[in-house]
Write a protein that holds these residues in place. Structure first.
Motif, PDB file in Angstrom:
ATOM      1  N   SER A 991       0.831  -1.197   0.000  1.00 58.92           N
ATOM      2  CA  SER A 991       0.000   0.000   0.000  1.00 58.92           C
ATOM      3  C   SER A 991       0.868   1.250   0.000  1.00 58.92           C
ATOM      4  CB  SER A 991      -0.934   0.002   1.218  1.00 58.92           C
ATOM      5  OG  SER A 991      -0.199   0.031   2.421  1.00 58.92           O
ATOM      6  N   ARG A 992       0.263   2.351  -0.391  1.00 58.94           N
ATOM      7  CA  ARG A 992       1.013   3.593  -0.562  1.00 58.94           C
ATOM      8  C   ARG A 992       1.596   4.095   0.750  1.00 58.94           C
ATOM      9  NH1 ARG A 992      -2.572   7.540  -3.639  1.00 58.94           N
ATOM     10  NH2 ARG A 992      -2.463   5.809  -5.120  1.00 58.94           N
ATOM     11  N   ASP A 993       0.934   3.791   1.872  1.00 53.50           N
ATOM     12  CA  ASP A 993       1.446   4.216   3.162  1.00 53.50           C
ATOM     13  C   ASP A 993       2.247   3.121   3.853  1.00 53.50           C
ATOM     14  OD1 ASP A 993      -0.564   2.463   3.692  1.00 53.50           O
ATOM     15  OD2 ASP A 993      -1.596   3.706   5.166  1.00 53.50           O
ATOM     16  N   ALA A 994       2.578   2.049   3.123  1.00 51.30           N
ATOM     17  CA  ALA A 994       3.391   0.942   3.647  1.00 51.30           C
ATOM     18  C   ALA A 994       2.768   0.314   4.882  1.00 51.30           C
ATOM     19  CB  ALA A 994       4.817   1.415   3.956  1.00 51.30           C
ATOM     20  N   ARG A 995       1.445   0.275   4.907  1.00 53.87           N
ATOM     21  CA  ARG A 995       0.782  -0.336   6.055  1.00 53.87           C
ATOM     22  C   ARG A 995       0.411  -1.787   5.792  1.00 53.87           C
ATOM     23  NH1 ARG A 995      -5.018   1.579   8.630  1.00 53.87           N
ATOM     24  NH2 ARG A 995      -5.087   0.088  10.343  1.00 53.87           N
ATOM     25  N   PHE A 996      -0.052  -2.079   4.564  1.00 51.48           N
ATOM     26  CA  PHE A 996      -0.496  -3.421   4.238  1.00 51.48           C
ATOM     27  C   PHE A 996       0.329  -3.971   3.080  1.00 51.48           C
ATOM     28  CE2 PHE A 996      -4.721  -1.579   5.649  1.00 51.48           C
ATOM     29  CZ  PHE A 996      -4.582  -2.044   6.936  1.00 51.48           C
ATOM     30  N   LEU A 997       0.662  -5.236   3.185  1.00 53.40           N
ATOM     31  CA  LEU A 997       1.344  -5.960   2.117  1.00 53.40           C
ATOM     32  C   LEU A 997       0.432  -7.070   1.629  1.00 53.40           C
ATOM     33  CD1 LEU A 997       3.838  -6.750   0.397  1.00 53.40           C
ATOM     34  CD2 LEU A 997       4.586  -8.162   2.339  1.00 53.40           C
ATOM     35  N   ALA A1046     -11.966 -14.890 -11.982  1.00 51.24           N
ATOM     36  CA  ALA A1046     -12.806 -13.700 -12.090  1.00 51.24           C
ATOM     37  C   ALA A1046     -12.063 -12.534 -11.461  1.00 51.24           C
ATOM     38  CB  ALA A1046     -14.156 -13.929 -11.403  1.00 51.24           C
ATOM     39  N   ILE A1047     -12.716 -11.392 -11.446  1.00 52.21           N
ATOM     40  CA  ILE A1047     -12.135 -10.179 -10.867  1.00 52.21           C
ATOM     41  C   ILE A1047     -12.880  -9.887  -9.576  1.00 52.21           C
ATOM     42  CG2 ILE A1047     -11.619  -7.752 -11.254  1.00 52.21           C
ATOM     43  CD1 ILE A1047     -11.922  -8.358 -14.283  1.00 52.21           C
ATOM     44  N   PHE A1048     -12.148  -9.849  -8.468  1.00 59.77           N
ATOM     45  CA  PHE A1048     -12.734  -9.582  -7.161  1.00 59.77           C
ATOM     46  C   PHE A1048     -12.315  -8.186  -6.715  1.00 59.77           C
ATOM     47  CE2 PHE A1048     -13.379 -14.133  -5.311  1.00 59.77           C
ATOM     48  CZ  PHE A1048     -14.160 -14.440  -6.419  1.00 59.77           C
ATOM     49  N   LEU A1049     -13.294  -7.438  -6.223  1.00 53.52           N
ATOM     50  CA  LEU A1049     -13.037  -6.122  -5.632  1.00 53.52           C
ATOM     51  C   LEU A1049     -13.327  -6.225  -4.143  1.00 53.52           C
ATOM     52  CD1 LEU A1049     -12.407  -3.076  -6.025  1.00 53.52           C
ATOM     53  CD2 LEU A1049     -14.861  -2.732  -6.333  1.00 53.52           C
ATOM     54  N   TRP A1050     -12.310  -5.951  -3.328  1.00 57.65           N
ATOM     55  CA  TRP A1050     -12.412  -6.072  -1.879  1.00 57.65           C
ATOM     56  C   TRP A1050     -12.355  -4.686  -1.252  1.00 57.65           C
ATOM     57  CZ3 TRP A1050     -12.242 -11.261   0.003  1.00 57.65           C
ATOM     58  CH2 TRP A1050     -11.835 -12.219  -0.938  1.00 57.65           C
ATOM     59  N   ASP A1051     -13.172  -4.471  -0.236  1.00 57.17           N
ATOM     60  CA  ASP A1051     -13.074  -3.263   0.590  1.00 57.17           C
ATOM     61  C   ASP A1051     -12.060  -3.500   1.697  1.00 57.17           C
ATOM     62  OD1 ASP A1051     -14.723  -1.454  -0.617  1.00 57.17           O
ATOM     63  OD2 ASP A1051     -16.514  -2.094   0.464  1.00 57.17           O
ATOM     64  N   VAL A1052     -11.156  -2.535   1.876  1.00 57.69           N
ATOM     65  CA  VAL A1052     -10.213  -2.575   2.987  1.00 57.69           C
ATOM     66  C   VAL A1052     -10.877  -1.886   4.165  1.00 57.69           C
ATOM     67  CG1 VAL A1052      -7.895  -2.001   3.782  1.00 57.69           C
ATOM     68  CG2 VAL A1052      -8.279  -2.539   1.373  1.00 57.69           C
ATOM     69  N   LEU A1053     -11.294  -2.665   5.155  1.00 57.04           N
ATOM     70  CA  LEU A1053     -12.045  -2.089   6.272  1.00 57.04           C
ATOM     71  C   LEU A1053     -11.157  -1.225   7.145  1.00 57.04           C
ATOM     72  CD1 LEU A1053     -14.241  -5.167   7.215  1.00 57.04           C
ATOM     73  CD2 LEU A1053     -14.674  -3.343   5.578  1.00 57.04           C
ATOM     74  N   GLY A1054      -9.913  -1.600   7.312  1.00 53.24           N
ATOM     75  CA  GLY A1054      -8.957  -0.726   7.986  1.00 53.24           C
ATOM     76  C   GLY A1054      -8.196   0.020   6.929  1.00 53.24           C
ATOM     77  N   ALA A1055      -8.832   1.045   6.354  1.00 51.97           N
ATOM     78  CA  ALA A1055      -8.311   1.678   5.151  1.00 51.97           C
ATOM     79  C   ALA A1055      -6.985   2.362   5.422  1.00 51.97           C
ATOM     80  CB  ALA A1055      -9.307   2.694   4.612  1.00 51.97           C
ATOM     81  N   PRO A1056      -6.018   2.295   4.467  1.00 52.56           N
ATOM     82  CA  PRO A1056      -4.745   2.997   4.633  1.00 52.56           C
ATOM     83  C   PRO A1056      -4.940   4.495   4.601  1.00 52.56           C
ATOM     84  CG  PRO A1056      -4.642   1.337   2.899  1.00 52.56           C
ATOM     85  CD  PRO A1056      -6.074   1.511   3.262  1.00 52.56           C
ATOM     86  N   GLY A1057      -3.913   5.184   5.076  1.00 59.00           N
ATOM     87  CA  GLY A1057      -3.877   6.620   4.998  1.00 59.00           C
ATOM     88  C   GLY A1057      -4.876   7.328   5.870  1.00 59.00           C
ATOM     89  N   ARG A1058      -5.126   6.814   7.045  1.00 56.29           N
ATOM     90  CA  ARG A1058      -6.082   7.458   7.942  1.00 56.29           C
ATOM     91  C   ARG A1058      -5.450   8.669   8.612  1.00 56.29           C
ATOM     92  NH1 ARG A1058      -9.071   3.079  11.538  1.00 56.29           N
ATOM     93  NH2 ARG A1058     -10.257   4.943  11.992  1.00 56.29           N
ATOM     94  N   SER A1059      -6.293   9.457   9.224  1.00 62.43           N
ATOM     95  CA  SER A1059      -5.814  10.657   9.881  1.00 62.43           C
ATOM     96  C   SER A1059      -4.932  10.291  11.054  1.00 62.43           C
ATOM     97  CB  SER A1059      -7.001  11.498  10.355  1.00 62.43           C
ATOM     98  OG  SER A1059      -7.841  11.803   9.275  1.00 62.43           O
TER      99      SER A1059
END
Length: 1505
Positions: A991-997, A1046-1059
């Protein structure tokens, strides 16, 4: 807690009278024998095939033991040199049946949503070459203690209900089974416990093993407790298992056993679990094994299999360098295992249930042989590191699926109300709402779904899994829970059919020998705690292509296939059939059938490959009429049958007097017919799908074609909706849609790749996704709607790699031929084609600044292109740069975030090279094979990925299942993640904030907590039925994508880049930072007092009676009772009003008034607006929405606040001409005008200078200094309102419905980038108002008087959290700036307050309404704004402003502010601005209003006249 009759324990064998075999059953060689060790009768189960020799309790699979004890004790001994299997069927609280198996046959631990397989390895001697092993000759009696509650909780996050059944399979000796809620200590008897006053629970005498006098229990027997105390998630404190050490015991004489984390060497002495929280103690692919070593156990033993030692005699644990001295007895700790990280949360594709936080003991990884140890890892005997989990758990939620079919494209069903479609997408079952396009999923299958069936009431769904042996699942359609899981007795199921009442399910499949099998299950008890019962099973020699149960009689069925039609009957537990005499049609290949829907109809319709449609009288078993579909002959004699399919899509036509084909009753037709693949019948029509790509709708007399639609591929399935107004169709090319009969329009529901997806690329500004597939297509999708935008295909070329240009609408694609093409998405054409590679393109990457493009091929060539212009050109082509013979992968070439560095694997697979993007000058070369000097194998690089620029790391996935993090400048190893997968990882993303791999291999996706430096935890997700080819984060970093089948779209519940922590936006419930209270003197206040503005007449208060509050009056829930004060404003004047009213100095004063131009009467109620009562152009809600269609639309309120769309005299263009790339085009440069019809359609943020307004369908963003404009396009209709988030990063705009869109369109714009992030749709007519919560976490949308709904959305995920229907129209809505959980609406008769209640992921709205007091003299409140807490200012249609105390729930002040309706109120500090339809703006000083509230006076009313 178990039932009373099961206390304190239950002997299962005795209770169910094993030996009489009335309530239990045996199969094969099961014999009671006398055991010399136990000196009692035991049962010997032996045989060469474990599945054919067993004891089963209860007697049949439809019965249940109903044992609720938490612990199951199995007293058994494995037979020497043999294997054994133990199966347990455990039911969860929600009636989900989970099979838990232990066997020495299993090679590794496996986990699915409904099956846990634990290997039980028993070996004697030295090293193990294989995980599966037979029991040694010295195998001893074992007390296997299974904590059923924790097994389900730890491995599946499910709650234990009861034990349903047990099957003990060969080869073993078993004494009995016991269940209890007590945790017994088998080595301690009751007498010993009393004598030594031990705190443990001794084993009952009935369960005790005999121990010779003077010997230790552990010298003769083995105790296995599973899961171990260290891996439990139970809230019950772990008990310590103790026994007295015996002197003189031989070292190493005791055996060693382990089950999934519990290893026993000798006596079980002490359990000291170091607490740590994570979700699953074993990574994917790590086998929790059972081991037994002989007397030589003290020797060093190589361990290729990760183990966990929690129950151990530490004096006998071998060290890494040799035997440990017996005198060295450290405190008990977890034995270090392989480098695989523990703490995974394995999220299988199971029905959603409550996620239970799991607290388990830490498990540290052991070093595999020949691997170098890094700092975060620890060897045996060192301190155990702490493993942590990252929340929330689960971190991902499946949001959307792009795809259709998988095993076949012939299963798609309407729901009972016709509002949604149910269809399979490989291993996932999708329910798609046809109007809102919302998806929900049935998850649980581990392979492609081969058949679907929905019962007549729409409450029970059946699905079959393709891979043998076929699994059958029964689902609660409303909740999505799996009610029953059945292993089908056939090899594979290919067809399912439900009876209309849902009590009978029939299936057709084939056995292992290829014979056709028909089965019937009784499903009446499913959902009531019972199971599906197999009623009948029969083999048949005829071919069956379709099988259906008659809707009028569940005991009658029909089937068709090659050369025959058979009618079936279920009677007396048997399925019987008889053929229909087809006469000359007996040689036809029949494909589908349908029963006539009329109650008195005896007709069965059957279609075939030859174009025939047969009408069968199923009562007389005879052919009534035969027709044939033939191609139309044109006047020139040429057939009008379709040519090869292109991308033309569908062509709906209404056929009048000309019949496009011929129906012939003749037995010998002229020429070949059109192959018919499917048909579906309603009460008046018959829909037919054929291989020529047409869906044709006929009347039941087949006199003429009513309607037809042309598809881009052969039609494989048709299904008429229950009301007969829609025809669902599917094609072999992966297209799913429906034909709307009344409107004669075709709607596409889903498109799909027809082969595995190879790679993906995402585009940031437009929110697009591009994929390439083995079906020779390149497709571009809209991530907001999941709809296909472009389809590029070439039968000669196979696309391999894909990349977007970062700044322009250009797509780059690499092919297997070595070509690299540049496509323009605007012109829909090829811009340029380069052929500089001799081999297949293996990698494609564009620099983030849009300057360069790089491509690599399988021959080792690297090419550099300049792509900042329209036509990219080749700059350099270098040979022998990248790895030869590499397979195409999305991670072959990567560019750093600052566009300076390019990394790739090459020139060999053992080397990673970093070069500059501008000159391809080599900066660094890292040999990954030398990173592990002690390894016996050479590591090779598989995939690479750049991290964020600071600190500039490069992640490398190696063939040794490791991700190595390198410093991109020096090449040194920064950190190392071992055991990421059981095989090499071909795709990874950070992820862009290096939080999730993200890592992916096989069918598994792992999400790692990359921010945890020492021991990152991970969560595992499955759902794909084929290996995952690529994973990537979506442009907003709040979603991720995975492609495979198929193509899966997942929501990241602990979204990166939080305040940052502590900021106002840290959480939805956090209150925003408050501005200065009204007590603080504002600069403009000082100006007013010094005479800067002319003083208007002071409002004179009038006498009023106290306000009588209703039964609902009182402070709202959560009010803290705080209040604020303010300084008095203006000179003090004495009041002559009755007691209880304040002086005029404390009242709101008119500071300044501005009137609109013109000499119109200021008191005119209509003002310049001129209300028009013409109907809304979009009309009212129709019956497509069951929720909204029940309420009748309201008449337009007498309030100019409501949006009125302009009259559209023009119509949409019929065609669009797109010029070529070299021709100049028209570009919108400036807009002069403003949409005066809009409401609240101007936003301005003085702090940032952002200024935007609407003009028709455009959002115009204008720089107030330079006058430069940006235009945001996308709305199909006139925009009604705008809203800007408080941080000025997000803009929301809303437009009305249109002829192409049945609902209003709400667009969420990214302000810095100017791109549309999401597209929302909910309201039917128009959107009245939009508002963001103070923390910008929520967005509320308010429908107009025709819609009357309020919707609450999550800004992060753009999901609809909650909605409510309003009893009457509302005119405005606003969030409370001091409490993000409270919002208020104004409308007819009062104010309505909504309080948000959140429980987990569920959000509910608690409503509280306060009527307008009669003293206010206003019939409708038309505007509102919040002032200093807790004040709420409301304007009315009578020109009065009233002030409410939101904490007390009362109106305490009102004054006449204007002559007409007040449509605008704005408050800042001690100033209030009011605007009305009299074209006047007035500025009021309201600094003294908080003081009036604090003094608690009765309602006061003033007039300015």
């Amino acid at each position: 807690m178990a039932k009373a009759w099961q206390h304190p324990f239950l002997n299962v064998f005795r209770h169910f009278k094993v030996g009489e075999w009335k309530r239990s059953t045996k199969e094969g060689d099961v014999t009671p024998v006398t055991d010399k060790t136990l000196k009692c009768t035991v049962y010997r189960i032996r045989g060469s095939v474990s599945a054919g020799n067993y004891i089963q309790l209860p007697q049949t699979s439809t019965q249940s033991l109903g044992l609720t004890g938490r612990y199951l004790y199995v007293l058994f001994r494995p037979l020497p040199s043999k294997h054994f299997v133990i199966h347990l069927d455990v039911a969860t609280e929600d009636s989900q049946v989970i099979r838990v198996s232990f066997s020495s046959l299993f090679r590794e631990f496996k986990s699915t949503a409904t099956w846990l397989q634990f290997p039980f390895i028993c070996e004697a001697g030295t090293s193990r070459k294989d995980l599966a092993g037979v029991a040694p000759s010295g195998a001893r009696w074992t007390c296997l203690q299974l904590d059923l509650q924790d097994i389900l909780l730890v491995y599946l996050n499910r709650r234990y209900g009861h034990l349903k059944s047990v099957r003990l399979c060969a080869s073993l000796l078993v004494k009995s089974l016991y269940t209890s809620d007590l945790c017994f200590e088998p080595a301690v008897t009751v007498a010993e416990a009393r004598r030594a006053k031990l705190t443990v629970t001794p084993v009952p005498r009935e369960m005790a093993f005999p121990v010779p006098k003077g010997d230790s229990w552990h010298e003769h027997y083995v105790h296995i407790r599973f899961p171990s105390v260290g891996s439990r998630a139970s809230s019950e404190p772990a008990r310590k298992s103790r026994s007295h050490p015996e002197a003189g015991g031989p070292v190493g004489s005791a055996g060693t056993w382990s089950v999934a984390g519990a290893v026993f060497r000798g006596r079980v002495r002490e359990l000291v679990p170091p607490p740590v929280a994570f979700s699953n103690p074993f990574p994917d692919g790590v086998s929790p094994a059972v081991q037994m070593f002989g007397p030589t156990a003290a020797q060093p033993v190589p361990r290729p299999l990760p183990e966990v030692s929690l129950f151990c005699e530490h004096s006998e644990i071998p060290s890494m360098n040799g035997p440990r001295d017996r005198s060295q007895e450290p405190s008990a700790r977890a034995e270090v295992t392989d480098k695989h990280t523990a703490g995974n949360s394995v999220h299988t594709a199971a029905p959603e249930s409550a996620v239970v936080p799991v607290a388990l003991e830490d498990v540290a990884p052991r070093q595999p042989p020949g691997r170098k140890q890094s700092k975060p890892e620890m060897t045996l005997g060192e301190t155990v590191f702490e493993q942590r989990s990252f929340l929330p758990d689960p971190i991902l939620k499946l949001k959307g699926v792009i795809g259709f079919g998988g095993h076949s494209t012939k299963w798609a069903l309407w729901t009972k109300d016709g509002a949604a479609v149910v269809y399979p997408c490989h291993a996932v079952i999708v329910v798609l709402h046809v109007d809102t396009r919302e998806q929900r999923f049935f998850l649980g299958h581990t392979d492609k779904v081969s058949a679907l069936a929905l019962d007549g009431s729409g409450s029970l769904l059946a699905s079959a899994q393709a891979r043998p042996p076929s699994m059958l699942r029964l689902w609660d359609f409303q909740t999505g829970g799996c009610l029953s899981l059945l292993r089908s007795p056939v090899h594979a199921l290919c067809s399912l059919s439900f009876s209309s009442n849902g009590v009978l399910l029939c299936g057709v499949g084939r056995d292992p020998h290829g014979r056709t099998v028909v089965l019937a299950w009784g499903t009446e008890q499913v959902g009531r705690g019972g199971e599906a019962v197999l009623l009948a099973k029969t083999h048949t020699g005829v071919d069956i292509q379709a099988f259906k149960i008659a809707f009028f009689d569940e005991t009658r069925m029909a089937s068709c296939g090659q050369g025959g039609i058979r009618l079936w009957r279920l009677r007396g537990g048997e399925l019987r059939s008889c053929p229909v005499d087809l006469g000359e049609h007996r040689v036809l290949e029949l494909t589908d059938l349908a029963f006539g829907q009329a109650q008195d109809s005896h007709t069965l319709y059957v279609c075939g490959r030859s174009g025939h449609i047969l009408e069968i009288d199923h009562w007389r078993r005879a052919v009534r009429r035969a027709r044939r579909l033939l191609p139309t002959q044109t006047p020139g004699g040429h057939s009008s049958q379709k040519q090869p399919f292109g991308a033309g899509g569908w062509v709906p036509r209404c056929v009048g007097g000309v019949v496009p084909m011929l129906w012939a009753d003749a037995a010998y037709p002229l020429g070949p017919g059109i192959s018919i693949s499917s048909l579906s019948v309603s009460q008046t029509t018959c829909a037919v799908g054929s291989d020529d790509g047409y869906v044709r709708l006929w009347p039941l007399d087949f006199s003429s074609v009513l309607l037809e639609a042309e598809h881009e591929g052969p039609v494989s399935w048709v299904c008429v909706s229950p009301d007969g107004l829609r025809v669902l169709s599917a094609t072999l090319s992966g297209h799913l849609g429906f034909l709307d009969v009344p409107s004669r329009e075709y709607n596409t529901l889903a498109r799909s790749h027809t082969a595995p997806v190879l790679a993906l690329a995402t585009e940031c500004s437009r929110g697009q996704l591009a994929t390439v597939s083995q079906d020779h297509t390149v497709r571009v999708w809209d991530l907001a709607t999941l709809q296909q935008l472009y389809d590029l295909r070439s039968p000669e070329e196979t696309p391999c790699a894909i990349a977007f240009h970062p700044t322009r609408p250009v797509l780059f694609c690499g092919f297997a031929s070595g070509a690299v093409c540049s496509f323009s998405l605007e012109a829909a054409g090829v811009l340029v084609r380069h052929r500089r590679h001799q081999g297949a393109v293996t990698g494609l990457a564009a620099s983030p600044d849009g300057s360069f493009l790089f491509s690599s091929c399988s021959r080792g060539t690297l090419a550099q292109y300049h792509c900042s212009t329209t036509r990219c050109r080749v700059l350099r082509v270098t040979a022998n740069m990248v790895c030869r013979d590499a397979h195409p992968t999305p991670n072959a070439l990567v560019v750093s975030g600052d566009s300076r560095l390019l990394a790739f694997v090459g020139p060999s697979k053992y080397v990673v090279t970093i070069v500059t993007t501008a000159s391809l000058e080599e900066l660094l070369r890292v040999d990954v094979s030398t990173l592990e000097l002690a390894s016996s194998r050479l590591d090779s690089a598989v995939a690479i990925c750049f991290g964020p620029v600071p600190p500039g790391h490069l992640l490398v996935s190696t063939s040794s299942h490791t991700v190595v993090v390198l410093d991109a400048a020096s090449g040194r190893v920064v950190r190392e993640l071992s055991g990421v997968h059981s095989v090499a990882c071909p795709s990874l993303a950070l992820s862009r904030d290096a939080r999730f791999l993200l890592t992916a291999t096989d069918r598994v996706i792992r999400v790692w907590d990359y921010s945890a430096k020492a021991s990152p935890g991970c969560q595992v997700y499955i759902g794909h039925s084929e290996p995952v080819r690529a994973v990537a984060f979506a442009p907003g970093q709040r979603q991720l994508l995975s492609v495979a089948d198929a193509i899966f779209l997942w929501d990241v519940l602990g979204a990166p880049g939080r305040s940052p922590s502590g900021s106002a936006g840290d959480s939805p419930g956090a209150p925003p930072t408050c501005e200065a209270g009204p007590g603080a003197r504002q600069p403009e206040d000082t100006e007013a007092r010094t005479g800067g503005l002319p003083r208007q007449q002071v409002p004179v208060p009038s006498q009023a009676s106290p306000l009588q509050l209703g039964a609902h009056a009182g402070p709202l829930k959560g009010a803290d009772g705080a209040f604020s004060t303010s300084d008095e404003e203006g000179p003090s004047q004495e009041s002559h009003n009755p007691k209880g009213l304040h002086q005029a100095s404390s009242l709101p004063m008119l500071v300044k008034e501005a009137s609109g131009a013109g000499d119109g009467a200021q008191g005119a109620p209509g003002g310049p607006w001129g209300f028009s009562m013409r109907p809304h152009p979009c009309g009212w809600a129709t019956a497509r929405s069951t929720t909204k269609a029940q309420a009748h639309p309201s008449a337009r309120p007498d309030c100019y606040r409501h949006f009125t769309a302009r009259y559209e005299a023009s119509s949409l263009v019929k065609s669009v001409s797109v010029p070529s790339a070299r021709v100049e085009r028209l570009l919108l440069k400036a807009v002069v005008g403003y949409n005066g019809n809009g409401r609240a359609n101007v936003v301005w943020k003085p702090d940032t200078g952002f200024f935007a307004y609407t003009c028709g369908c455009l959002v115009v963003v204008e720089d107030l200094h330079s006058g430069a404009q940006r235009h945001w396009l996308g709305h199909p209709e006139e925009i009604s309102t705008l809203a800007l988030s408080h941080n000025a990063q997000i803009l929301a705009s809303a437009s009305g419905c249109s002829s192409t869109a049945s609902r209003c369109q709400i667009r969420i714009w990214d302000v810095p980038g100017g791109s549309c992030r999401h597209l929302l749709s909910y309201h039917d007519t128009a959107v009245q108002a939009l508002a963001f919560s103070p923390d910008d976490a929520l967005l509320v949308t308010l429908g107009d008087y025709g819609d009357r709904t309020l919707a609450l959305w999550s800004v992060a995920t753009c999901e609809l959290l909650s909605s409510a229907r309003l009893p009457e129209p509302a005119h405005g809505v606003a969030f409370n700036p001091s409490d993000a959980r409270e919002l208020t609406c104004v409308g007819q008769g009062g104010i309505t307050s909504w309080l948000l209640q959140q429980r987990g992921a569920d959000v509910t709205l608690q409503v509280h309404r306060e009527p307008i007091p009669e003293e206010v003299g206003a019939g409708e409140l038309t505007s509102l704004c919040y002032g200093a807490a807790p004040l709420l200012y409301c304007g009315s249609n009578a020109g009065r402003v009233c002030v409410w105390d939101t904490r007390a729930g009362r109106c305490f002040l009102a004054w006449e502010a204007d002559d007409g309706e007040i449509g605008v109120l704005l408050c800042s500090g001690a100033r209030l601005v009011s605007g009305s339809n009299t074209r006047r703006l007035r500025l009021w000083a309201v600094g003294a209003v908080p003081e009036l509230r604090r003094k608690g006076l009765a309602l006061c009313s003033w007039s300015t006249n």
